[in-house]
Design an enzyme around this catalytic site. Structure first.
Site, mmCIF file in Angstrom:
data_model
loop_
_atom_site.group_PDB
_atom_site.id
_atom_site.type_symbol
_atom_site.label_atom_id
_atom_site.label_comp_id
_atom_site.label_asym_id
_atom_site.label_seq_id
_atom_site.Cartn_x
_atom_site.Cartn_y
_atom_site.Cartn_z
ATOM 1 N N HIS A 56 13.367 -13.915 -36.426
ATOM 2 C CA HIS A 56 14.348 -14.955 -36.028
ATOM 3 C C HIS A 56 15.472 -15.318 -36.768
ATOM 4 C CE1 HIS A 56 12.285 -15.294 -32.083
ATOM 5 N NE2 HIS A 56 11.319 -15.384 -32.907
ATOM 6 N N ASN A 134 11.017 -17.556 -26.067
ATOM 7 C CA ASN A 134 11.943 -16.412 -25.857
ATOM 8 C C ASN A 134 12.572 -16.383 -24.603
ATOM 9 O OD1 ASN A 134 11.085 -15.624 -28.565
ATOM 10 N ND2 ASN A 134 9.372 -13.994 -27.689
ATOM 11 N N TYR A 344 3.766 -21.520 -37.987
ATOM 12 C CA TYR A 344 5.282 -22.128 -38.055
ATOM 13 C C TYR A 344 5.345 -23.252 -38.892
ATOM 14 C CZ TYR A 344 7.345 -19.467 -34.198
ATOM 15 O OH TYR A 344 7.782 -18.680 -33.461
#
Length: 515
Positions: A56, A134, A344
């Site tokens: 990303h 997404n 994350y």
């Protein structure tokens, strides 16, 4: 320990006996913190690039607001959740939404055939809520332990530094669950026309929890009010020849002229349980929940109305995490969600720094008070208790106190043998991909076949044959057209045996498959 130099090991030299599954409590239970093999693998993966995001990296973002309807479908939202961001009708919650591509580097073209990130930070009155998803409602894999392998296969070759089709399909051929996503991504849906005409999805399964501590499974979706538009390979190539950042420009210009893009946020809900009546596991990210059975229920609207004032400080330093939830929205035992929740936050501390949550773009808009201190680039001390000498809890000397419980806690019963499990329900790995192929319009199906044919011509014969075998088991016309277009012997492909260690197409794994 095997002396075979091809045996996979950890960097401690331990042989890896199972590189396919997280260790969990039973087949559908939560992953455990002592997943050492996974933790070592994913935390190293999170540190593979400096300084841009590993995935990303190419993206843009905008500010806006979310306004809840106060209902989920035709029922009060409070029936399902106690999260104020979803139950308080008419309240506008500030948001920051970042769009991105997945595989390409920071300056890669936005016409790439690639899933698009759709990450939202809700600055709610109860603290931040990050919904990191997404544009498509599914993913390539269903277990987070495979994520580094998947990205390595999709990224450029470590020797040639080129993305190679054979690497992509070499990975896919061993993971039939990826066929569904491949069918989407290699169709025009793999290249959204721009960000304003793109759907968003949580992909992961979450839970909604109400005041009584009752929970339902849910998935979040965002439907663009402008409708969905995608590009064929030819249309994308024409745009890329003139502009590698067309989607960023389109979003920025639209907001500047007051043409604010809007999405309707919806949820699908399902009773929390194993659902033996379904031929797929609702916790499996490679499967869609059929909308005729689990309809999209409107929850609110999301509007983008302000561009960032500083691209780096806001879009680039924005840091999202799937573990950033508010009361009333909870984790499911989705193995991708559980793995992402560690990854994350870990990668944000590595990429941005230990104090990334002190940056204005990431900081909550309302009350925060912690005993966390110091670390690289700390530029203020978090709000604490009355006594600045006390940075621990509990204390009788004016320190912070635990918050009282305001609602009945959600208490999930968990029981099962500890092991590494594949989902038993594997027969739908081919079924949903075949169904998607048959429901495409003719032009979408033609574009899908053309893209796959071009890819197959760049693959060695063994990968060509196995991929045609997979496509044929999804849908006979699907496999036949790819074989004919690429000059692959269909009968030779059909004669291949099932994958070693996997059930034959249309069959499930034996119950309790774990080791």
């Amino acid at each position: 320990m095997s002396d075979d130099p091809k045996t996979l090991t950890t960097r401690q030299g331990h042989p890896v006996h199972n590189n396919q599954s997280l260790r969990s409590v039973g087949e559908r239970g939560p992953a455990t913190l002592e997943n050492y093999q996974f933790i070592e693998k994913i935390t190293h993966f999170d540190r593979e690039r400096i300084p841009e995001r590993v995935v990303h990296a190419r993206g843009t973002a905008a500010h806006g607001f979310f306004e809840a309807y106060g209902k989920i479908g035709n029922e009060p939202a409070s029936k399902y959740t106690r999260a104020k961001v979803l139950t308080q009708a008419g309240v506008q919650t500030p948001v920051f939404l970042r769009f991105s591509t997945v595989i390409g580097s920071k300056d890669s073209p936005e016409t790439a055939r690639d899933p698009r990130g759709f990450a939202i930070k809700f600055y709610t009155v109860e603290g931040n809520w990050d919904l990191v998803g997404n544009n498509l409602k599914i993913f390539f894999i269903r277990d987070a332990i495979k994520f580094p392998d998947m990205i390595h296969a999709f990224k450029p070759d470590p020797i040639s530094n080129r993305q190679e089709a054979w690497r992509f399909y070499d990975f896919v051929q061993h993971h039939p669950e990826a066929l569904h996503m491949v069918t989407w991504v290699k169709s025009p849906w793999g290249i959204p026309a721009d960000y304003r005409h793109m759907e968003g999805s949580s992909v992961n399964t979450y839970k909604l929890v109400n005041e009584q501590g009752q929970a339902v499974l849910c998935k979040f979706s965002f439907q663009p009010k402008l409708g969905v538009k995608n590009l064929t390979s030819e249309q994308a190539a024409e745009i890329q020849a003139k502009d590698v950042g067309h989607a960023t420009r389109d979003l920025y210009d639209a907001i500047e002229r007051g043409d604010f893009p809007e999405w309707e946020m919806c949820v699908q809900v399902m009773a929390d349980g194993e659902h033996p009546e379904l031929d797929f596991d609702p916790l499996d990210d490679t499967k869609r929940w059929p909308e005729d059975q689990f309809p999209l229920l409107p929850v609110g609207r999301l509007v983008l109305n302000r561009n960032p004032s500083n691209f780096f400080a806001e879009s680039e330093q924005a840091a999202f995490g799937t573990g950033v939830l508010v009361d009333g929205i909870d984790f499911s035992d989705d193995k991708m969600l559980q793995g992402r929740t560690l990854s994350y936050s870990d990668t944000q501390r590595y990429r941005v720094g230990a104090n990334y949550l002190q940056l204005p773009i990431n900081a909550p808009k309302f009350h925060t008070a912690t005993n966390q201190r110091d670390g690289q680039m700390a530029f203020y001390v978090d709000g604490g208790g009355e006594n600045p000498h006390v940075n621990y809890e509990p204390s009788s000397q004016g320190g912070l106190r635990e918050a009282p419980l305001s609602s009945k806690p959600y208490a999930q019963w968990v029981e099962g043998a500890l092991g590494r499990y594949q989902t038993t329900k594997a027969r739908s790995d081919y079924a949903q991909a075949g169904e998607r192929y048959r429901t495409f319009e003719d032009w979408e199906r033609d574009d899908l076949i053309n893209n796959l044919v071009a890819d197959m011509k760049d693959c060695p014969e063994d990968i060509q044959l196995r991929m045609v075998w997979h496509f044929w088991h999804c849908d006979e016309d699907y496999g036949r057209r790819v074989a004919q277009g690429a000059g692959i012997d269909l009968e030779k492909a059909k004669a291949l045996p099932p994958l070693e260690g996997r059930p034959a197409p249309g069959q499930d794994f034996p119950a309790g498959t774990g080791r």
